[in-house]
Write a protein that holds these residues in place. Sequence first.
Motif, PDB file in Angstrom:
ATOM      1  N   VAL A 399      85.396  47.056 -23.610  1.00 58.71           N
ATOM      2  CA  VAL A 399      86.864  46.944 -24.268  1.00 58.71           C
ATOM      3  C   VAL A 399      87.489  48.101 -23.499  1.00 58.71           C
ATOM      4  O   VAL A 399      86.748  49.492 -22.518  1.00 58.71           O
ATOM      5  CB  VAL A 399      87.014  47.223 -25.522  1.00 58.71           C
ATOM      6  CG1 VAL A 399      88.788  47.668 -25.197  1.00 58.71           C
ATOM      7  CG2 VAL A 399      87.086  46.254 -26.250  1.00 58.71           C
ATOM      8  N   ASP A 401      91.144  50.395 -21.375  1.00 55.04           N
ATOM      9  CA  ASP A 401      92.386  49.973 -22.048  1.00 55.04           C
ATOM     10  C   ASP A 401      92.119  51.457 -20.315  1.00 55.04           C
ATOM     11  O   ASP A 401      92.916  52.321 -20.350  1.00 55.04           O
ATOM     12  CB  ASP A 401      92.183  50.659 -23.174  1.00 55.04           C
ATOM     13  CG  ASP A 401      93.545  51.073 -23.074  1.00 55.04           C
ATOM     14  OD1 ASP A 401      94.855  51.093 -22.427  1.00 55.04           O
ATOM     15  OD2 ASP A 401      94.367  50.450 -24.564  1.00 55.04           O
ATOM     16  N   THR A 440      87.157  43.253 -22.173  1.00 55.58           N
ATOM     17  CA  THR A 440      88.272  42.642 -22.779  1.00 55.58           C
ATOM     18  C   THR A 440      89.086  44.087 -21.720  1.00 55.58           C
ATOM     19  O   THR A 440      88.532  44.555 -22.292  1.00 55.58           O
ATOM     20  CB  THR A 440      88.617  42.802 -24.152  1.00 55.58           C
ATOM     21  OG1 THR A 440      88.192  41.774 -25.136  1.00 55.58           O
ATOM     22  CG2 THR A 440      90.115  42.871 -24.452  1.00 55.58           C
ATOM     23  N   ILE A 442      92.780  45.315 -20.889  1.00 58.04           N
ATOM     24  CA  ILE A 442      94.356  45.903 -21.502  1.00 58.04           C
ATOM     25  C   ILE A 442      94.920  47.313 -20.199  1.00 58.04           C
ATOM     26  O   ILE A 442      94.890  48.346 -20.793  1.00 58.04           O
ATOM     27  CB  ILE A 442      94.460  46.833 -22.955  1.00 58.04           C
ATOM     28  CG1 ILE A 442      93.949  45.433 -23.750  1.00 58.04           C
ATOM     29  CG2 ILE A 442      95.674  46.349 -23.451  1.00 58.04           C
ATOM     30  CD1 ILE A 442      93.020  45.927 -25.425  1.00 58.04           C
ATOM     31  N   HIS A 477      95.222  41.466 -20.804  1.00 59.30           N
ATOM     32  CA  HIS A 477      96.284  42.155 -21.670  1.00 59.30           C
ATOM     33  C   HIS A 477      97.924  43.066 -20.675  1.00 59.30           C
ATOM     34  O   HIS A 477      97.007  43.679 -20.695  1.00 59.30           O
ATOM     35  CB  HIS A 477      96.207  42.582 -22.593  1.00 59.30           C
ATOM     36  CG  HIS A 477      95.146  41.324 -23.807  1.00 59.30           C
ATOM     37  ND1 HIS A 477      95.724  39.994 -24.048  1.00 59.30           N
ATOM     38  CD2 HIS A 477      93.258  41.390 -23.738  1.00 59.30           C
ATOM     39  CE1 HIS A 477      94.703  39.387 -25.037  1.00 59.30           C
ATOM     40  NE2 HIS A 477      93.327  40.440 -24.319  1.00 59.30           N
ATOM     41  N   TYR A 514     100.005  42.954 -25.104  1.00 57.04           N
ATOM     42  CA  TYR A 514      98.847  44.647 -24.802  1.00 57.04           C
ATOM     43  C   TYR A 514      99.001  45.209 -25.893  1.00 57.04           C
ATOM     44  O   TYR A 514      98.435  46.512 -25.799  1.00 57.04           O
ATOM     45  CB  TYR A 514      99.745  44.976 -23.569  1.00 57.04           C
ATOM     46  CG  TYR A 514     101.317  44.992 -24.139  1.00 57.04           C
ATOM     47  CD1 TYR A 514     101.496  46.811 -23.807  1.00 57.04           C
ATOM     48  CD2 TYR A 514     101.975  44.762 -23.658  1.00 57.04           C
ATOM     49  CE1 TYR A 514     102.531  47.168 -24.036  1.00 57.04           C
ATOM     50  CE2 TYR A 514     103.260  44.511 -24.407  1.00 57.04           C
ATOM     51  CZ  TYR A 514     103.496  46.609 -24.444  1.00 57.04           C
ATOM     52  OH  TYR A 514     104.649  47.214 -24.073  1.00 57.04           O
ATOM     53  N   TYR A 518      92.738  46.219 -29.971  1.00 56.71           N
ATOM     54  CA  TYR A 518      91.535  44.814 -29.802  1.00 56.71           C
ATOM     55  C   TYR A 518      91.220  45.168 -31.414  1.00 56.71           C
ATOM     56  O   TYR A 518      91.146  46.312 -32.163  1.00 56.71           O
ATOM     57  CB  TYR A 518      90.945  45.662 -28.631  1.00 56.71           C
ATOM     58  CG  TYR A 518      90.418  47.143 -29.048  1.00 56.71           C
ATOM     59  CD1 TYR A 518      89.191  47.539 -29.712  1.00 56.71           C
ATOM     60  CD2 TYR A 518      91.307  48.266 -28.270  1.00 56.71           C
ATOM     61  CE1 TYR A 518      88.692  48.432 -29.300  1.00 56.71           C
ATOM     62  CE2 TYR A 518      90.690  49.518 -28.260  1.00 56.71           C
ATOM     63  CZ  TYR A 518      89.598  49.699 -28.908  1.00 56.71           C
ATOM     64  OH  TYR A 518      89.467  51.147 -29.325  1.00 56.71           O
ATOM     65  N   ASP A 544      90.655  43.923 -37.781  1.00 55.05           N
ATOM     66  CA  ASP A 544      92.262  44.892 -37.099  1.00 55.05           C
ATOM     67  C   ASP A 544      92.871  44.693 -38.105  1.00 55.05           C
ATOM     68  O   ASP A 544      92.846  43.921 -38.901  1.00 55.05           O
ATOM     69  CB  ASP A 544      91.781  43.388 -35.688  1.00 55.05           C
ATOM     70  CG  ASP A 544      93.037  43.276 -34.446  1.00 55.05           C
ATOM     71  OD1 ASP A 544      92.701  44.065 -34.308  1.00 55.05           O
ATOM     72  OD2 ASP A 544      93.901  43.222 -35.792  1.00 55.05           O
ATOM     73  N   SER A 588      91.238  38.565 -33.226  1.00 53.82           N
ATOM     74  CA  SER A 588      92.327  39.410 -33.329  1.00 53.82           C
ATOM     75  C   SER A 588      93.846  38.002 -34.113  1.00 53.82           C
ATOM     76  O   SER A 588      93.235  36.939 -33.665  1.00 53.82           O
ATOM     77  CB  SER A 588      92.778  39.662 -33.393  1.00 53.82           C
ATOM     78  OG  SER A 588      94.320  39.973 -32.704  1.00 53.82           O
ATOM     79  N   VAL A 592      94.540  38.733 -29.508  1.00 51.84           N
ATOM     80  CA  VAL A 592      92.932  39.544 -28.696  1.00 51.84           C
ATOM     81  C   VAL A 592      92.055  39.915 -29.417  1.00 51.84           C
ATOM     82  O   VAL A 592      91.220  39.084 -30.374  1.00 51.84           O
ATOM     83  CB  VAL A 592      93.392  40.871 -28.277  1.00 51.84           C
ATOM     84  CG1 VAL A 592      92.708  42.154 -27.743  1.00 51.84           C
ATOM     85  CG2 VAL A 592      94.901  41.278 -27.501  1.00 51.84           C
ATOM     86  N   ARG A 593      91.037  39.452 -28.360  1.00 47.07           N
ATOM     87  CA  ARG A 593      89.453  39.203 -28.797  1.00 47.07           C
ATOM     88  C   ARG A 593      88.627  40.233 -28.126  1.00 47.07           C
ATOM     89  O   ARG A 593      88.500  41.097 -27.290  1.00 47.07           O
ATOM     90  CB  ARG A 593      88.408  37.900 -28.262  1.00 47.07           C
ATOM     91  CG  ARG A 593      88.477  37.919 -26.574  1.00 47.07           C
ATOM     92  CD  ARG A 593      88.325  36.679 -25.990  1.00 47.07           C
ATOM     93  NE  ARG A 593      87.338  36.554 -24.725  1.00 47.07           N
ATOM     94  CZ  ARG A 593      87.093  35.678 -24.400  1.00 47.07           C
ATOM     95  NH1 ARG A 593      86.738  33.987 -24.829  1.00 47.07           N
ATOM     96  NH2 ARG A 593      86.257  35.154 -23.243  1.00 47.07           N
ATOM     97  N   ALA A 594      87.463  40.897 -28.844  1.00 49.93           N
ATOM     98  CA  ALA A 594      86.280  41.511 -28.378  1.00 49.93           C
ATOM     99  C   ALA A 594      84.657  41.079 -28.839  1.00 49.93           C
ATOM    100  O   ALA A 594      84.486  39.950 -29.964  1.00 49.93           O
ATOM    101  CB  ALA A 594      86.333  42.572 -28.897  1.00 49.93           C
TER     102      ALA A 594
END
Length: 613
Positions: A399, A401, A440, A442, A477, A514, A518, A544, A588, A592-594
């Motif tokens: 992930v 960000d 993922t 973001i 995202h 966004y 996550y 989540d 989620s 959003v996926r992870a």
Amino acid sequence: ALPIWQVTINPGNNIQSAINANPTGTKFIINPGTYRITTALAPKTGDSFIGATTCNPIVTAGSCTAVISGSTNIGSLATYDSTSGFYKVTGQTQQGTTVPTSDCISGYDGCIYPEDLFWDGVPQVHVYSSSLPSTLSSNQWWFDYTNDIIYFPNNPSGHTVETSVATNAFVGPANNVTLQYLTIEEFAAPVQNAAVYPQYSSTTDAAKQANGINWVIENSEVWGAHGNGISLNYGAQVLSSYVHTNGDLGVSVGLGVSTTTPVPSCNGFATAPFCAIVQGSTISSNNYANVDPGFQGGGFKTGRSFFILLRGNTVTNNEGAGIHFDVSSYGGLVDGNYVSGNNDADGITYEIGSTQSGNHPIFRNNIVIHNGAASLVNEWPAYQISSRASQGIEAYCNVMDIANSAHTHGFEVDASSRGTDSNYPGATYAAINNNFHHNTVIWDSGATGQAGYFWHDTSGEPNFFANNTPPDYNTYHLSSTTAADFIYSNLSGKAFSNYQAAGADLHGTVDAVYASGYPSISITAPADQARFANLIRAAASASDASGISKVEWYVDWNLSATATTAPYTFHWTNLAAAAHTVAAMAYSNAGVRACYAVTLNMMGGADPGGLVF
């Protein structure tokens, strides 16, 4: 079995004298207190140094009450100098090895000196000047090395004022040394040197592989070294330790120096098949001396090293890269780390990695957020995860960000002209066989950073895109789907539709979801690298704030099962005898996926042997 020789150390005892008086393999129990040393401790092979009081420095800083200190307390020696308007301490003859001022961030040239001044445990800024400055700010100090005088501006009454004098805490060449439940603090280790330095005198591959090997630093706090807190050699482990507030790097590794032979196997060391391990530790707030991140400083760095495991660490708020593999490094597994808030450089990076064939570093299951903000250096773009002129990096289930901050970006694979590897086999550094997938990514509100593959060396690497697997199955995202630049096929910024049209992320997606975070996902069983003869029962934990809609199970990136309710389980049988990547992908309700992945080995009646990742 031989009896364990055990010796208790009390405040006031000379630790080195006790080492010299006892046989190899002695267990030294160190009672609470501060043990100030002026020269490095040289253990014997098999020695262990264990604080008498157990501690968890990650949870409670300062809880390790057996303290090995390289400083001396000078506050009571200070007198007021009416001529300068400063307090001064005379008779300070310590003066260690310096580095060039070019190694320092501009304006912090005092980083060249290994000596520090600590005011109530906080390192002060060492001012670089040929003569006594007319003014010193409240957090500054100056060392008149010619006349052996330290100057600082504040009244030391009621404060603890210390200066570092000893270069190292523990040094080699002894093997199989253990340090546990200790605080190791305030050492005048020069830049690229370290407080804990088992390999300090080894200059050849053979010497490095025979001396200062298999050290373990566990449940300990290491801080206040002007250079690095810990420098690892073959077989070394840093476990559940807090390595923070060091002047250059928290943890470093430097293994190979050969220019004529391939990378070595590490099967002869305690950490086999890895050459060194850093696990479950916190590496935070390092590079207080402000070494230029383009040269050195940050959280973790390794150069000319092989098969390093970094797992489950928290690497935060360092001035410089969080995790940096540099100069002919080979292999490695960076798995399940939290890397956040590291400034002026990348979160996780592999730079000019080894040119040897078969190089396959893995970055997976990492949370890499808000790294690269321009703080003291405003020179270059920084990425959450990057492969810079390196080979074989595979990044998945991470992930990333990206903050709304200058010079801060997502991920990159970079082709740039970086010269020739001075090590075996002496090939030109190039971006080859990189693969970023199932990540993922973001962007925070207002963030506009880039992501993609960057072809900066068009003449030297004409086949850059053919030589690397296109990014794919990544999800992006953003606050607006046009807020970021997606780079592929040339250096111009692209909309996501053009990115896909060029062949990137054909199965990837972009959306404006966004702000919901996550999902958290982990495979709770079986453990990574587990071996099975037939049936595997796998289980995952997922959560989540918006709830979890489903968890998909993948085997070698082929969808094999879907679970819609907890517990999220998967039964797997009758697969070929081999190592397989098994991943759990959580979705989620917010959209959003992870994912989280492990390597599992099906034996099929025969143990495949070794570790594959």
